[in-house]
Motif scaffolding. Structure first.
Motif, short mmCIF file in Angstrom:
data_model
loop_
_atom_site.label_atom_id
_atom_site.label_comp_id
_atom_site.label_asym_id
_atom_site.label_seq_id
_atom_site.Cartn_x
_atom_site.Cartn_y
_atom_site.Cartn_z
N GLY A 385 0.79 -1.22 0.00
CA GLY A 385 0.00 0.00 0.00
C GLY A 385 0.82 1.26 0.00
O GLY A 385 0.29 2.36 0.22
N THR A 386 2.12 1.16 -0.27
CA THR A 386 2.99 2.33 -0.26
C THR A 386 2.92 3.07 -1.60
O THR A 386 2.83 2.46 -2.66
CB THR A 386 4.44 1.94 0.05
N SER A 387 3.00 4.39 -1.52
CA SER A 387 2.94 5.24 -2.71
C SER A 387 4.31 5.32 -3.38
O SER A 387 5.35 5.20 -2.73
CB SER A 387 2.47 6.64 -2.34
N LEU A 388 4.29 5.53 -4.69
CA LEU A 388 5.50 5.59 -5.48
C LEU A 388 5.44 6.75 -6.45
O LEU A 388 4.36 7.20 -6.84
CB LEU A 388 5.67 4.29 -6.29
N SER A 389 6.60 7.21 -6.84
CA SER A 389 6.72 8.09 -8.00
C SER A 389 7.93 7.61 -8.78
O SER A 389 8.87 7.04 -8.21
CB SER A 389 6.90 9.55 -7.59
N GLY A 390 7.89 7.78 -10.07
CA GLY A 390 9.00 7.29 -10.87
C GLY A 390 8.96 7.87 -12.27
O GLY A 390 8.15 8.75 -12.57
N TYR A 391 9.82 7.36 -13.10
CA TYR A 391 9.84 7.82 -14.48
C TYR A 391 10.15 6.66 -15.41
O TYR A 391 10.80 5.69 -15.04
CB TYR A 391 10.84 8.96 -14.68
N GLU A 392 9.63 6.78 -16.61
CA GLU A 392 9.78 5.77 -17.65
C GLU A 392 10.65 6.35 -18.75
O GLU A 392 10.40 7.48 -19.21
CB GLU A 392 8.38 5.42 -18.18
N ILE A 393 11.69 5.62 -19.16
CA ILE A 393 12.56 6.10 -20.23
C ILE A 393 13.12 4.86 -20.95
O ILE A 393 14.15 4.33 -20.56
CB ILE A 393 13.66 7.04 -19.69
N HIS A 394 12.42 4.39 -21.96
CA HIS A 394 12.84 3.16 -22.61
C HIS A 394 12.21 3.02 -23.99
O HIS A 394 11.22 3.68 -24.32
CB HIS A 394 12.46 1.94 -21.76
N ILE A 395 12.81 2.14 -24.79
CA ILE A 395 12.17 1.66 -26.01
C ILE A 395 11.84 0.20 -25.79
O ILE A 395 12.45 -0.47 -24.95
CB ILE A 395 13.07 1.84 -27.25
N GLY A 396 10.87 -0.30 -26.51
CA GLY A 396 10.51 -1.71 -26.40
C GLY A 396 9.17 -1.93 -25.72
O GLY A 396 8.78 -1.19 -24.82
N GLU A 397 8.46 -2.96 -26.19
CA GLU A 397 7.18 -3.35 -25.60
C GLU A 397 7.33 -4.78 -25.06
O GLU A 397 7.83 -5.67 -25.75
CB GLU A 397 6.07 -3.32 -26.65
N ASP A 436 10.63 6.61 0.41
CA ASP A 436 11.13 6.05 1.68
C ASP A 436 10.28 4.88 2.16
O ASP A 436 10.82 3.85 2.60
CB ASP A 436 11.16 7.14 2.75
N SER A 437 8.97 5.02 2.09
CA SER A 437 8.10 3.97 2.63
C SER A 437 8.21 2.69 1.82
O SER A 437 8.27 1.58 2.37
CB SER A 437 6.64 4.44 2.68
N PHE A 438 8.25 2.81 0.49
CA PHE A 438 8.40 1.62 -0.35
C PHE A 438 9.76 0.98 -0.12
O PHE A 438 9.87 -0.25 0.04
CB PHE A 438 8.25 1.96 -1.83
N ARG A 439 10.80 1.79 -0.10
CA ARG A 439 12.15 1.24 0.07
C ARG A 439 12.27 0.49 1.40
O ARG A 439 12.85 -0.59 1.48
CB ARG A 439 13.18 2.37 0.01
N ALA A 440 11.69 1.07 2.46
CA ALA A 440 11.74 0.41 3.77
C ALA A 440 11.01 -0.93 3.72
O ALA A 440 11.49 -1.94 4.26
CB ALA A 440 11.13 1.32 4.83
N ALA A 441 9.84 -0.95 3.05
CA ALA A 441 9.07 -2.20 2.96
C ALA A 441 9.81 -3.24 2.13
O ALA A 441 9.83 -4.43 2.47
CB ALA A 441 7.70 -1.91 2.35
N TYR A 442 10.42 -2.80 1.03
CA TYR A 442 11.14 -3.73 0.16
C TYR A 442 12.36 -4.31 0.89
O TYR A 442 12.62 -5.51 0.84
CB TYR A 442 11.58 -3.00 -1.11
N LEU A 443 13.11 -3.45 1.58
CA LEU A 443 14.30 -3.91 2.28
C LEU A 443 13.95 -4.81 3.46
O LEU A 443 14.74 -5.70 3.81
CB LEU A 443 15.13 -2.71 2.74
N MET A 444 12.79 -4.59 4.06
CA MET A 444 12.38 -5.44 5.17
C MET A 444 12.26 -6.89 4.71
O MET A 444 12.59 -7.82 5.46
CB MET A 444 11.05 -4.95 5.75
N GLU A 445 11.80 -7.09 3.47
CA GLU A 445 11.70 -8.45 2.93
C GLU A 445 13.08 -9.09 2.76
O GLU A 445 13.20 -10.31 2.71
CB GLU A 445 10.98 -8.43 1.59
N LEU A 446 14.12 -8.25 2.68
CA LEU A 446 15.49 -8.76 2.54
C LEU A 446 16.20 -8.82 3.90
O LEU A 446 17.40 -9.11 3.96
CB LEU A 446 16.29 -7.86 1.59
N GLY A 447 15.46 -8.49 4.96
CA GLY A 447 16.03 -8.57 6.30
C GLY A 447 16.74 -7.33 6.77
O GLY A 447 17.50 -7.37 7.74
#
Length: 485
Positions: A385-397, A436-447
């Motif tokens: 349930g954590t919010s994210l922001s990001g950017y897309e920069i690629h070619i390919g489908e 921050d919230s997503f990163r903390a949640a993701y890293l928690m899964e890695l211990g």
């Protein structure tokens, strides 16, 4: 009238980008309206702008220092290397073609109108433009048709401050020698010099500073000590990556293969800043570590070529063993494409038309297409349930059964893919770990535990850099030397 000053270097990596960011933040704190500008940059670490283009990551950081949104006019020409001799050319944020180095050298002067157009637009928005050069004006073989250093300075009438790097040694020769090889008209554009990255007692260099002034006739704007917090700011040059990585036996281990055309590696910056993460940049000739908790494949400017390099190193075998041991894998953008079953390039965008086998850890296929996806996005990590922001920069489908197990949502649409065993994930979104919230949640899964406020730390570091620059660089003299445009 808007004023402008240009900081050029005696070579690459003398600290121009960082000092420009510090000067900009310091001038903003003085109440000025400031914009960054770099006529030509060469980097595969790009930022997506609100106006739908891309610029060098350093100019995005400098825009942040100025308190404004990044814009394509801040870096009108961006060269993105794709091979040892060729690069994709971005003009005012959009792809304008591909050229090898020889062809670009012959044709670069034709890009000056776009450079000046962007510069003039910025001049209508602010009190001061701080311009960053590229490489060195001492490269006399590149002077004809130059748009990055003295060619731009003379065309736009912008005075120059020349910066040397004492940490490399020979800084007196760097600065005096640059003057010696430049043409008289170019020398006349230089109004002063500065010395960067000094360590120890600065008074020991008083004689050297004065000798440079005596030999060149240029005033000194300062001898700037090494900025100890520099590692907290996003890196633009891939050569800076080893200094950001840690291998001290502490925290969860995240291994990142260092591929030849690695791009958008700013995804690593928040992870490198985490006390609970041991980020290891794995160089060619070194196997992927058996104790890695996560193998992270980041972006690539030439996915098929980097995939071949990965296999040539035997990292594909190491990666398969890592997954069998229960390890996690995350692929971002080009790394996501590599994890699939096939990469198809029917138009020959990355070389000869054809199709190659991927690593096969995700049941997906990617087809390269001429259209480039460039956008800023907001999203959600549904599992936490954590919010994210990001950017897309690629070619390919990318399509395939594993996309039905999308693990992210951006702009209300599923994003990414997950393997059936859940150990391998991929997506196209960059910038995920800045949240921050997503990163903390993701890293928690890695211990690993995280309480890092990454973006807050970036701004605090820019403020500290501004104080550093105010103390050791003569901004008052710089503003006197700046020219009206």
């Amino acid at each position: 009238m808007t004023k402008a000053i240009m900081i050029q270097g005696t070579g690459s990596n003398v600290g121009k980008s960082m000092i420009v960011a510090g000067v900009i933040r310091a001038c903003v704190q003085r109440g000025m309206n400031v914009r960054p500008f770099k006529p030509q940059n060469m980097s595969n670490n790009a930022a997506v702008t609100e106006d739908g283009g891309e610029i060098g990551r350093a100019q995005a950081l400098q825009a942040r220092a100025a308190g404004v949104a990044p814009h394509t006019d801040m870096n009108p020409i961006l060269l993105k290397p794709q091979s040892s001799t060729g690069a994709q050319i971005i003009v005012q944020g959009q792809i304008a073609g591909q050229q090898d180095a020889a062809a670009f050298g012959k044709n670069k002067a034709a890009l000056m109108p776009a450079v000046l157009q962007s510069f003039e637009r910025l001049a209508g928005q602010c009190d001061l433009i701080v311009v960053e050069g590229a490489g060195s004006p001492a490269e006399t073989n590149l002077r004809s048709g130059d748009i990055a250093n003295m060619g731009f300075a003379t065309a736009a009438g912008v005075p120059v401050i020349l910066m040397g790097d004492i940490d490399r040694g020979g800084v007196i020769a760097q600065i005096v020698g640059t003057q010696a090889v430049m043409e008289a008209g170019d020398c006349a554009m230089v109004r002063g010099f500065a010395v960067n990255k000094f360590r120890g007692d600065r008074s020991l260099f008083d004689g050297g500073r004065d000798d440079i002034s005596r030999r060149t006739g240029w005033p000194s704007l300062g001898v700037i000590p090494w900025f100890d917090m520099a590692h907290r700011l996003p890196a633009e040059d891939v050569m800076d990556l080893p200094a950001r990585a840690r291998s001290d036996g502490q925290g969860c281990v995240i291994a990142v293969p260092r591929l030849p055309r690695i791009s958008n590696f700013d995804d690593l910056d928040p992870l490198a800043a985490e006390p609970g993460v041991e980020l290891r940049l794995i160089l060619p000739g070194t196997p992927l570590p058996a104790d890695a908790d996560l193998v992270l494949l980041v972006g690539s400017k030439a996915t098929i070529a980097d995939l071949a390099a990965l296999k040539a190193e035997g990292w594909d075998i190491d990666l398969a063993a890592h997954i069998r041991r229960g390890g996690q894998v995350l692929g971002l953008c080009g790394g996501y494409q590599m994890l699939g079953k096939r990469i198809n390039d029917p138009h020959g965008i990355e070389g000869e038309p054809g199709s190659v086998a991927g690593l096969g850890h995700l049941d997906i296929d990617t087809t390269m297409a001429p259209v480039k996806h460039l956008s800023l996005k907001t999203g959600l990590h549904p599992a936490t349930g954590t919010s994210l922001s990001g950017y897309e920069i690629h070619i390919g489908e990318t399509t395939g059964p594993d996309t039905s197990r999308a693990w992210l949502s951006f702009d209300g649409k599923p994003e990414g893919a997950t393997s059936a065993n859940g150990r391998v994930k991929g997506c196209y979104m960059h910038g995920l770990f800045n949240a921050d919230s997503f990163r903390a949640a993701y890293l928690m899964e890695l211990g690993a535990e995280s309480d890092l406020a990454f973006d807050v730390n970036i701004d605090a570091t820019l403020d500290a850099l501004a104080r550093h620059v105010e103390e050791y660089f003569d901004i008052d003299l710089m503003l006197q030397l700046a020219g009206e445009v």
